[in-house]
Motif scaffolding. Structure first.
Motif, PDB file in Angstrom:
ATOM      1  N   ASN A  99     -98.689  34.820   5.812  1.00 42.23           N
ATOM      2  CA  ASN A  99     -98.784  33.171   6.057  1.00 42.23           C
ATOM      3  C   ASN A  99     -97.640  32.875   6.954  1.00 42.23           C
ATOM      4  O   ASN A  99     -97.371  31.394   6.985  1.00 42.23           O
ATOM      5  CB  ASN A  99     -98.502  32.478   4.576  1.00 42.23           C
ATOM      6  N   ASP A 100     -97.012  33.576   7.844  1.00 38.34           N
ATOM      7  CA  ASP A 100     -96.024  33.218   8.521  1.00 38.34           C
ATOM      8  C   ASP A 100     -94.868  32.253   7.997  1.00 38.34           C
ATOM      9  O   ASP A 100     -94.604  31.238   8.728  1.00 38.34           O
ATOM     10  CB  ASP A 100     -96.600  32.529   9.840  1.00 38.34           C
ATOM     11  N   CYS A 101     -94.313  32.523   6.582  1.00 38.64           N
ATOM     12  CA  CYS A 101     -93.454  31.626   6.138  1.00 38.64           C
ATOM     13  C   CYS A 101     -92.175  31.863   6.652  1.00 38.64           C
ATOM     14  O   CYS A 101     -90.971  31.309   6.549  1.00 38.64           O
ATOM     15  CB  CYS A 101     -93.471  31.867   4.705  1.00 38.64           C
ATOM     16  N   GLY A 102     -91.951  33.190   7.491  1.00 44.55           N
ATOM     17  CA  GLY A 102     -90.661  33.516   7.956  1.00 44.55           C
ATOM     18  C   GLY A 102     -89.744  34.242   7.222  1.00 44.55           C
ATOM     19  O   GLY A 102     -89.740  34.375   6.159  1.00 44.55           O
ATOM     20  N   VAL A 103     -88.513  34.543   7.830  1.00 43.74           N
ATOM     21  CA  VAL A 103     -87.363  34.976   7.557  1.00 43.74           C
ATOM     22  C   VAL A 103     -86.103  34.128   7.135  1.00 43.74           C
ATOM     23  O   VAL A 103     -86.186  33.339   8.114  1.00 43.74           O
ATOM     24  CB  VAL A 103     -86.863  36.420   8.218  1.00 43.74           C
ATOM     25  N   ARG A 104     -85.501  34.284   6.288  1.00 41.90           N
ATOM     26  CA  ARG A 104     -84.215  33.234   5.919  1.00 41.90           C
ATOM     27  C   ARG A 104     -83.133  33.677   6.846  1.00 41.90           C
ATOM     28  O   ARG A 104     -82.849  35.098   7.003  1.00 41.90           O
ATOM     29  CB  ARG A 104     -84.078  33.358   4.557  1.00 41.90           C
ATOM     30  N   ILE A 105     -82.283  32.552   7.304  1.00 43.29           N
ATOM     31  CA  ILE A 105     -81.161  32.924   8.065  1.00 43.29           C
ATOM     32  C   ILE A 105     -80.090  32.280   7.363  1.00 43.29           C
ATOM     33  O   ILE A 105     -80.207  31.116   6.980  1.00 43.29           O
ATOM     34  CB  ILE A 105     -81.456  32.344   9.392  1.00 43.29           C
ATOM     35  N   VAL A 106     -79.155  32.889   7.087  1.00 43.89           N
ATOM     36  CA  VAL A 106     -77.704  32.438   6.651  1.00 43.89           C
ATOM     37  C   VAL A 106     -76.576  32.408   7.708  1.00 43.89           C
ATOM     38  O   VAL A 106     -76.432  33.439   8.339  1.00 43.89           O
ATOM     39  CB  VAL A 106     -77.143  33.140   5.331  1.00 43.89           C
ATOM     40  N   GLU A 107     -75.949  31.329   7.923  1.00 45.51           N
ATOM     41  CA  GLU A 107     -74.875  31.507   8.893  1.00 45.51           C
ATOM     42  C   GLU A 107     -73.444  31.043   7.760  1.00 45.51           C
ATOM     43  O   GLU A 107     -73.506  30.224   7.349  1.00 45.51           O
ATOM     44  CB  GLU A 107     -74.832  30.275   9.753  1.00 45.51           C
ATOM     45  N   THR A 108     -72.467  31.977   8.227  1.00 45.79           N
ATOM     46  CA  THR A 108     -71.271  31.574   7.437  1.00 45.79           C
ATOM     47  C   THR A 108     -70.068  32.281   8.208  1.00 45.79           C
ATOM     48  O   THR A 108     -70.213  32.697   9.182  1.00 45.79           O
ATOM     49  CB  THR A 108     -71.338  32.251   6.089  1.00 45.79           C
ATOM     50  N   ARG A 109     -69.015  31.963   7.702  1.00 48.01           N
ATOM     51  CA  ARG A 109     -67.674  32.466   8.328  1.00 48.01           C
ATOM     52  C   ARG A 109     -66.454  32.757   7.398  1.00 48.01           C
ATOM     53  O   ARG A 109     -66.641  32.640   6.134  1.00 48.01           O
ATOM     54  CB  ARG A 109     -67.206  31.422   9.274  1.00 48.01           C
ATOM     55  N   SER A 110     -65.795  33.698   7.673  1.00 45.30           N
ATOM     56  CA  SER A 110     -64.702  34.085   6.840  1.00 45.30           C
ATOM     57  C   SER A 110     -63.334  33.916   7.502  1.00 45.30           C
ATOM     58  O   SER A 110     -63.203  34.090   8.750  1.00 45.30           O
ATOM     59  CB  SER A 110     -64.645  35.653   6.519  1.00 45.30           C
ATOM     60  N   GLU A 111     -62.237  33.320   6.781  1.00 51.60           N
ATOM     61  CA  GLU A 111     -60.919  33.294   7.434  1.00 51.60           C
ATOM     62  C   GLU A 111     -60.071  34.541   7.492  1.00 51.60           C
ATOM     63  O   GLU A 111     -59.086  34.388   8.136  1.00 51.60           O
ATOM     64  CB  GLU A 111     -60.199  31.898   6.692  1.00 51.60           C
ATOM     65  N   SER A 112     -60.864  35.544   7.055  1.00 51.68           N
ATOM     66  CA  SER A 112     -60.225  36.777   7.093  1.00 51.68           C
ATOM     67  C   SER A 112     -60.588  37.491   8.202  1.00 51.68           C
ATOM     68  O   SER A 112     -61.680  37.275   8.735  1.00 51.68           O
ATOM     69  CB  SER A 112     -60.425  37.371   5.650  1.00 51.68           C
TER      70      SER A 112
END
Length: 413
Positions: A99-112
């Motif tokens: 149904n073309d619901c798509g893939v999930r994208i997560v953006e994040t960062r680490s201070e290490s």
């Protein structure tokens, strides 16, 4: 080098911040409303999930996030089942509803800096579970993590029901090729034709019934599991292969882990998982071989390597037949039903990169591992001179003594 971490938790001293979530769908409608059958082996493995994480240093880390997301719009057209959601037929058999619901994208960062995450990579692939409302859960999720040093991690969380590690790696490779300006892959066969199953003569020993986290496709943990990551140099791998008279580094490394773990918990049967290779004419599905082997009387490295290489009884068809025996497939655990060795030596995870820059390191682990534990063996990073990356997931009580056993064996003291 070696480290230990609970499989999906972030160790003290490391953190991820500024999470941002979005969804990417195909640029054009593709497969809308089309049902895709899940084969019996797909259903047998549905309580497991794969996590692949690619680490990049240098210029690759400066690619803007919108540019990182852009290739997914055309990529998801040929890979349209990755955008599907699970549905259950009137008979009780799950299938994919495209149904073309798509893939999930997560953006994040680490201070290490990035190097502190190399052996603790699982949290860098999204912690996505199919459920509790499986109808709305994504099969595929991507995470972009930026580090204080300028490095970048691209993490892939992949439902095993969709395909095996080779299918996940091919999806990632196609993404990196498109990120570098290459066209999307030509239309190819969606799935390998399912083979006819023989009658189930006896229950396979390489799987066991699993309990699930309520309403989800994830095996409930039998114990608190911990993952040890060993980056074994080429010289140590060669020494083990010579001692074991093994045809492959995988057999030698696996024999070393089997011997060390047997000293802690005693001997027992093991499972060996191999893949049909990454060069395929289809893009999805589980084309793997699952074999089981009894422990030998002689626990020398050479004998253990021989058993792993030559003495496994193929139970792949029996596992699929077990899943097909009922209209609603049973909940099964394969990884960790016995101590399970997974051969990913030929997985081409270092074959594609960003702007000509290949990954500095790649890790791969499995979710839903049972108490028997799981050992994943991949090629080492460029510059390891034939080294291997070894991820060992075991009950937490066994992790410290196993690490003590393996450090000198892997030449890491």
């Amino acid at each position: 080098m070696v480290s230990a971490a609970s499989h999906d938790t972030i160790p003290p001293g490391l953190e991820l911040a500024h999470r941002k979530f979005s969804t990417v769908v195909p640029a054009e409608s593709s497969g809308e409303g089309r049902p895709v059958r899940l084969d019996d082996l797909d259903l047998a493995l549905r309580l497991h999930r794969l996590r692949l994480v690619f680490f990049f240093s240098g210029p690759a880390g400066s690619v803007p996030t919108p540019d990182l997301k852009l290739p997914f719009f055309p990529l998801l057209k040929p890979f349209f089942p990755s955008c599907a959601r699970v549905r259950v037929s009137g008979s009780g058999r799950p299938f994919l509803h495209c149904n073309d619901c798509g893939v999930r994208i997560v953006e994040t960062r680490s201070e290490s800096p990035m190097d502190r995450w190399l052996d603790t990579h699982a949290p860098l692939a999204p912690d996505v579970v199919l459920g509790s409302d499986v109808n709305f859960s994504p099969l595929v999720a991507i995470q972009f993590t930026r580090f204080s040093c300028g490095g970048l991690a691209v993490g892939l969380s992949w439902a095993h029901a969709l395909g095996d590690a080779a299918a996940a790696a091919n999806f990632a490779a196609a993404y990196f090729r498109m990120l570098n300006g290459n066209p999307p892959p030509d239309p190819i066969t969606l799935r390998k034709p399912a083979a006819a199953l023989p009658p189930l003569a006896s229950p396979p020993q390489s799987v066991k019934p699993g309990k699930t986290v309520t309403g989800s496709w994830l095996a409930a943990p039998e114990d608190t599991m911990e993952t040890l990551t060993f980056r074994v140099g080429g010289e140590a791998v060669a020494a083990l292969a010579a001692e074991a008279a093994a045809g492959t580094p995988f057999a030698a490394v696996s024999a070393a882990v089997w011997r060390s773990l047997a000293r802690i918990r005693g001997s027992a049967a093991v499972t060996v998982v191999r893949f049909g290779g990454a060069a395929r004419e289809w893009i999805l599905g589980n084309d793997l071989t699952v074999g089981v082997a009894a422990p030998p009387a002689d626990f020398s490295l050479a004998e253990l390597a021989r058993v792993i290489s030559r003495e496994t009884a193929d139970e792949t068809a029996a596992i699929a037949a077990l899943a097909a025996a009922e209209a609603a497939p049973p909940d099964l655990v394969m990884y960790g039903a016995n101590l399970t060795f997974v051969d990913l030596e030929e997985l081409p995870v270092y074959a594609a990169g960003i702007g000509g820059q290949l990954p500095a390191f790649v890790g791969c682990t499995v979710d839903g591992v049972g108490g028997g534990g799981c050992v994943v063996v991949l090629k080492g990073a460029a510059g390891s001179d034939g080294g291997r990356t070894v991820h060992v997931t075991v009950p937490q009580a066994e992790a410290a003594p196993l690490r003590t056993e393996l450090l000198p064996v892997f030449g890491l003291l």
